[in-house]
Design an enzyme around this catalytic site. Structure first.
Site, PDB file in Angstrom:
ATOM      1  N   HIS A 377       3.237   8.848  37.194  1.00  0.00           N
ATOM      2  CA  HIS A 377       3.418  10.284  37.489  1.00  0.00           C
ATOM      3  C   HIS A 377       2.267  10.877  38.288  1.00  0.00           C
ATOM      4  O   HIS A 377       2.253  12.095  38.495  1.00  0.00           O
ATOM      5  CB  HIS A 377       3.559  11.095  36.196  1.00  0.00           C
ATOM      6  N   LYS A 568       2.993  27.139  36.594  1.00  0.00           N
ATOM      7  CA  LYS A 568       2.789  25.705  36.358  1.00  0.00           C
ATOM      8  C   LYS A 568       1.387  25.539  35.809  1.00  0.00           C
ATOM      9  O   LYS A 568       0.642  26.518  35.719  1.00  0.00           O
ATOM     10  CB  LYS A 568       2.961  24.896  37.647  1.00  0.00           C
ATOM     11  N   ARG A 569       1.011  24.302  35.436  1.00  0.00           N
ATOM     12  CA  ARG A 569      -0.368  24.085  35.010  1.00  0.00           C
ATOM     13  C   ARG A 569      -1.319  24.584  36.100  1.00  0.00           C
ATOM     14  O   ARG A 569      -1.003  24.532  37.292  1.00  0.00           O
ATOM     15  CB  ARG A 569      -0.623  22.591  34.770  1.00  0.00           C
ATOM     16  N   LYS A 574      -2.817  22.154  42.786  1.00  0.00           N
ATOM     17  CA  LYS A 574      -1.609  22.984  42.842  1.00  0.00           C
ATOM     18  C   LYS A 574      -1.875  24.281  43.622  1.00  0.00           C
ATOM     19  O   LYS A 574      -0.963  25.043  43.916  1.00  0.00           O
ATOM     20  CB  LYS A 574      -1.097  23.279  41.443  1.00  0.00           C
ATOM     21  N   THR A 676       9.078  19.466  39.104  1.00  0.00           N
ATOM     22  CA  THR A 676      10.447  19.670  38.616  1.00  0.00           C
ATOM     23  C   THR A 676      10.732  21.162  38.546  1.00  0.00           C
ATOM     24  O   THR A 676      11.891  21.575  38.613  1.00  0.00           O
ATOM     25  CB  THR A 676      10.646  19.030  37.219  1.00  0.00           C
ATOM     26  N   LYS A 680      14.140  23.620  39.408  1.00  0.00           N
ATOM     27  CA  LYS A 680      14.680  24.677  38.532  1.00  0.00           C
ATOM     28  C   LYS A 680      14.819  25.987  39.300  1.00  0.00           C
ATOM     29  O   LYS A 680      15.819  26.699  39.178  1.00  0.00           O
ATOM     30  CB  LYS A 680      13.762  24.865  37.310  1.00  0.00           C
TER      31      LYS A 680
HETATM   32  C1  F58 Z   1       3.572  15.493  36.269  1.00  0.00           C
HETATM   33  N1  F58 Z   1       2.450  14.960  35.559  1.00  0.00           N
HETATM   34  C2  F58 Z   1       3.352  15.510  37.765  1.00  0.00           C
HETATM   35  N2  F58 Z   1       0.949  14.985  33.813  1.00  0.00           N
HETATM   36  O1  F58 Z   1       2.171  16.217  38.061  1.00  0.00           O
HETATM   37  C3  F58 Z   1       4.545  16.180  38.423  1.00  0.00           C
HETATM   38  O2  F58 Z   1       4.425  16.149  39.813  1.00  0.00           O
HETATM   39  C4  F58 Z   1       5.823  15.467  38.008  1.00  0.00           C
HETATM   40  O3  F58 Z   1       6.947  16.172  38.451  1.00  0.00           O
HETATM   41  C5  F58 Z   1       5.899  15.349  36.499  1.00  0.00           C
HETATM   42  O4  F58 Z   1       4.733  14.726  35.985  1.00  0.00           O
HETATM   43  C6  F58 Z   1       7.091  14.549  36.046  1.00  0.00           C
HETATM   44  O5  F58 Z   1       7.170  13.357  36.749  1.00  0.00           O
HETATM   45  C7  F58 Z   1       2.061  15.519  34.401  1.00  0.00           C
HETATM   46  O6  F58 Z   1       2.681  16.434  33.901  1.00  0.00           O
HETATM   47  C8  F58 Z   1       0.357  15.442  32.704  1.00  0.00           C
HETATM   48  O7  F58 Z   1       0.728  16.444  32.115  1.00  0.00           O
HETATM   49  C9  F58 Z   1      -0.838  14.684  32.197  1.00  0.00           C
HETATM   50  C10 F58 Z   1      -0.570  14.190  30.798  1.00  0.00           C
HETATM   51  C11 F58 Z   1      -1.767  13.481  30.221  1.00  0.00           C
HETATM   52  C12 F58 Z   1      -2.958  14.331  30.272  1.00  0.00           C
HETATM   53  C13 F58 Z   1      -3.231  14.847  31.667  1.00  0.00           C
HETATM   54  C14 F58 Z   1      -2.032  15.572  32.234  1.00  0.00           C
END
Ligand code: F58
Length: 835
Positions: A377, A568-569, A574, A676, A680
């Site tokens: 990811h 978003k985060r 971003k 994602t 949405k």
């Molecule tokens: C996200 N990753 C990607 N990671 O940033 C986003 O582009 C993608 O659409 C999504 O995954 C699904 O494929 C993501 O959300 C985290 O939250 C990490 C989890 C572990 C700790 C650091 C953040």
């Protein structure tokens, strides 16, 4: 109707939008069931029931229906002996379940009516349910969408994760700053889950390895853990669309083998007697414990192994009881690793096969590879997990030994290839020697899998040329793409029921069975009666969001303003700061030229920053500070408003997205794996302003260039630019607007009480602009002016909005899961409505 707008249908929308009234007998039956639950399970009567009691009673009544179908699904999977999918994820960002369960069981209208008869409003109950926030962001939400789609497609699947006592922290904003508080989703109990008391697995840590000599002279390694923690199973049923198939989300909670040390307790050390328990239970205490300290890092690794081991023990037990032979595991089980967080499972399966079942190494490795697959990811180097070898050796000595042997055999093989230079072997090794010795979990997941996938076309391509370039050359063709998707049940029907009704009238009520029929909406893009109704629904959603903003922030919004949304985060890649800079630039222009015809606009931000991410937290503060100044400036006259909604979560997203006109997807190209949220928003008809990054590229392909606002450097250009240097000075010097916006931030216009508060942000952009905010500023600013021009032409705006909605069917997670099923897992799917 195909291809032709049907005017009579459109004028009739009102009549059918409310839907047919639910059958009286069904409503009465549901009402009685809720009353029965209220009395016998909650122990309350109508007079004494609180809204929370009603919520529990209603949840339990729908849960009964789900359970009936659940038991059938489990029996059916057993009977057919079909292959199961195991989705291993440290995160499931589920959100609320009541409306989702009622929707998928097709009980929502009946239940609303039954509750109304009892004087209870379903919407009130909806708001009472806490969000199950067992995830950080997109990765966790994707896992939740996938669970729903796997059930919808009747794939026999289990989600495995951790039942955190405290999910993602609760965010409060005080004086513009983020404060983190523990989240407490279980404080009122959880009506959806079942503890399976009979399922308890021991999870070992530490200890040593003993070498035994077998009768045939072979050596056998036996791990003697120094500590054992118990994993307890909690099951939540996940209903698919129309309730035809129900899957299980099995979450593990940690418990000490002994509740307390009785000897210590009796000798007066009451706290010491509980130490082991506290240590064991800390494993499932919080989502993503801070890993800036060595103790935090160790806890994270303990979490990863704890849940990987419990899940593998559980699925191997199931396999053996159903099929008897561990050697057939790969025929009957597909295990998907959601990122590298569960990657230790590769070594754990080898440990189970080789040490417990005496399978020869090569055969065990074959089974392991055939069983696992891995989804990546992120390409951000700092997010690619590595664990210090000494830590791994201390916590999981046998697994470290296994990893070394996997590595030795792998390097031996590549060493025989044409290019066996030291540099290449170092890049291919499971052990990174460049920053102390560390185990590369991405390499372990890659080698232990038969397929590896990225989450958008661009991201999967970049995987092949960046972090996995060397591994891809060893196993060409292993990397595939599976572009992410979203469940339309939650992100269309539950979040935006009015729009769903309108669309259903056009395409029919199988919209949620097969989202691609949304294409039939396209001809209505030019139908004034239709677009008027479409726009009216958006306006109503904006009015509702404005009420929420007023309640929570005391800021009044104009529902006719353009709602420009960035949720978003919070992360530098971003680029929320790019959006803030454009806001500041426009603010300055309105003040300088108040007489111009400004487009009333509301900038809406929401998102959490990791607790230890100082820069992201400063960006949150800046957004809030800019809002404070802009919203109260008399010259601005409400033409520009900036709001930051605290505590972003799934439920808040469900409120904001249907009210958005413009969706901000403005990451530095090459850095957002997919996104994602972008899907949405577009589904709900917001137009995207975005870079050619992640799934934006595929959204562009589907909606067409006139219906999306694409700007900025491409991924290739970003790479080239970075090699020339990342100073922002040149871009700033070229753009008066940018330099003025930066100057006003740096000089304290938005932080008069502490003028140099944002100096670090401005300095970073000026001298060390890794995320290329300055390089993209002018292009973003100009594209925002295109947005303004388009907004003035409402006919054209709504046309584009309808075209966005009509082309989003492909982004259903049902499509994504069908691809995984066919191309990775090799399991059958049954589309909903075909039972
Ligand atoms: C996200 N990753 C990607 N990671 O940033 C986003 O582009 C993608 O659409 C999504 O995954 C699904 O494929 C993501 O959300 C985290 O939250 C990490 C989890 C572990 C700790 C650091 C953040």
């Amino acid at each position: 109707m195909d291809g032709q707008a049907d005017a009579s249908l459109v004028t009739n929308v009102e009549a059918t939008a409310a839907g047919a009234a639910p059958a009286v007998t069904e409503v009465a039956e549901i009402r009685d069931r809720i009353l029965e639950k209220l009395k016998h399970s909650v122990s309350k009567n109508v007079a004494s029931a609180t809204p929370h009691d009603w919520f529990i009673a209603t949840a339990l009544s729908v849960r009964d229906k789900i359970v009936e179908s659940w038991l059938n699904s489990i029996d059916n999977a057993k009977k057919t002996g079909r292959k199961r999918v195991y989705y291993l994820s440290l995160e499931f960002l589920i959100g609320r379940l009541l409306i989702d369960a009622l929707t998928n069981m097709e009980l929502i209208d009946q239940t609303r009516a039954a509750l109304a008869e009892l004087g209870v409003d379903l919407e009130t109950l909806r708001e009472i349910e806490p969000d199950a926030a067992l995830g950080n962001g997109g990765l966790g939400r994707l896992a939740a969408c996938f669970m729903e789609s796997m059930a919808t497609l009747s794939i026999a699947a289990y989600g495995y994760g951790i039942r955190y006592d405290h999910g993602l922290f609760r965010q409060r904003i005080k004086d513009g700053r983020q404060l983190e508080y523990p989240e407490d989703w279980l404080s009122y109990g959880n009506p959806w889950e079942f503890q399976r008391r009979e399922l308890v697995y021991g999870i070992g840590f530490g200890g040593h390895i003993e070498t035994q000599t077998l009768p045939d002279g072979e050596l056998k390694q036996v791990w003697m853990p120094g500590e054992t923690v118990e994993a307890l199973a909690y099951d939540t049923p996940i209903a698919g669309w129309r309730g035809a198939h129900i899957n299980t989300l099995r979450l593990w909670a940690a418990r000490a083998a002994d509740p307390l040390r009785l000897d210590m307790f009796n000798s007066g050390d009451h706290v010491g007697a509980l130490m082991d328990r506290v240590r064991a239970e800390s494993i499932s205490k919080v989502l993503y414990p801070g890993d800036t300290s060595p103790a935090g890092q160790e806890l994270r690794l303990r979490q990863e192994y704890f849940f990987a081991s419990a899940s593998l023990q559980d699925l191997v037990r199931r396999h053996l009881s159903l099929f008897g032979d561990i050697r057939t595991l790969a025929d009957k089980a597909a295990i998907q690793l959601n990122d590298t967080h569960p990657a230790i499972a590769v070594a754990e399966l080898m440990h189970i096969l080789v040490d417990r079942h005496d399978i020869p190494w090569d055969e065990a490795w074959g089974i392991t590879k055939a069983t696992f697959s891995y989804t990546n990811h992120t390409l951000l180097p700092e997010a690619l997990e590595t664990w210090p070898v000494p830590l791994m050796e201390r916590l999981l000595p046998r697994h470290m030994q296994i990893i070394y042997l996997i590595n030795a055999l792998h390097l031996e093989k590549v060493g025989k290839g044409p290019d066996a230079s030291g540099a290449r072997l170092a890049a291919l090794s499971l052990i990174d020697e460049s920053h102390g010795r560390r185990v590369r979990m991405g390499h372990l997941a890659f080698l232990g899998s038969h397929k590896v996938n990225g989450v958008s076309a661009l991201h999967s391509d970049l995987m092949k040329t960046t972090v996995f370039r060397d591994l891809e050359s060893v196993e060409p063709g292993k990397i595939t793409n599976k572009t992410n998707g979203i469940t339309f049940r939650r992100w269309l029907k539950e979040a935006n029921p009015a729009l769903t009704s309108l669309l259903t009238e056009v395409v029919g009520d199988t919209l949620l069975d097969d989202a691609t029929i949304l294409e039939k909406v396209a001809p209505y893009a030019d139908d004034a009666a239709f677009t008027e109704r479409y726009a009216a629904i958006r306006r109503a959603n904006k009015v509702a969001l404005s009420a929420l903003v007023r309640d929570r922030l005391g800021v009044k919004l104009d529902p006719d303003a353009l709602f420009d949304v960035h949720i978003k985060r919070i992360h530098e890649y971003k680029r929320q700061i790019l959006n803030i800079l454009e806001t500041v630039a426009i603010f300055e222009e309105i003040r300088a030229q108040p007489f111009r015809e400004w487009i009333p606009r509301v900038k809406i931000f929401a998102g959490k920053a990791a607790a230890s991410y100082t820069t992201a937290k400063l960006i949150i503060q800046l957004a809030n500070d800019v809002g404070k100044v802009v919203n109260s400036d008399p010259t601005v006259r409400g033409l520009l408003k900036v709001v930051f909604l605290p505590n972003y979560n799934v439920s808040l997203a469900e409120r904001i997205i249907p009210a958005a006109d413009l969706s901000e997807q403005i990451s530095t190209a090459g850095m957002e794996a997919s996104g994602t949220g972008n899907m949405k928003f577009a589904l709900n008809g917001a137009l995207t302003i975005g870079t050619l990054d992640g799934a934006n590229v595929e959204i562009l392909e589907r909606v067409g260039a006139p219906n999306i606002f694409i700007f900025g450097l491409t991924a290739d250009q970003v790479e080239a630019k970075r090699t020339q240097g990342i100073s922002g000075q040149e871009a700033i010097a070229k753009s008066q607007r940018l330099s003025e916006a930066l100057e006003s931030i740096a000089s304290g216009v938005f932080s008069p009480e502490q003028p140099d508060r944002y100096r670090p942000l401005v300095d970073a952009l000026t001298y060390n602009d890794f995320f290329l905010v300055t390089a993209d500023f002018d292009s973003y600013y100009n594209m925002q002016r295109d947005v303004f021009r388009r907004w003035r032409d409402k006919k054209s705006w709504w046309r584009s909005a309808v075209i966005n909605t009509s082309n989003m069917g492909w982004f259903s997670s049902d499509r994504t899961i069908t691809e995984y099923a066919q191309e990775i897992w090799n399991v059958p799917t049954t589309p909903p409505g075909r039972h």
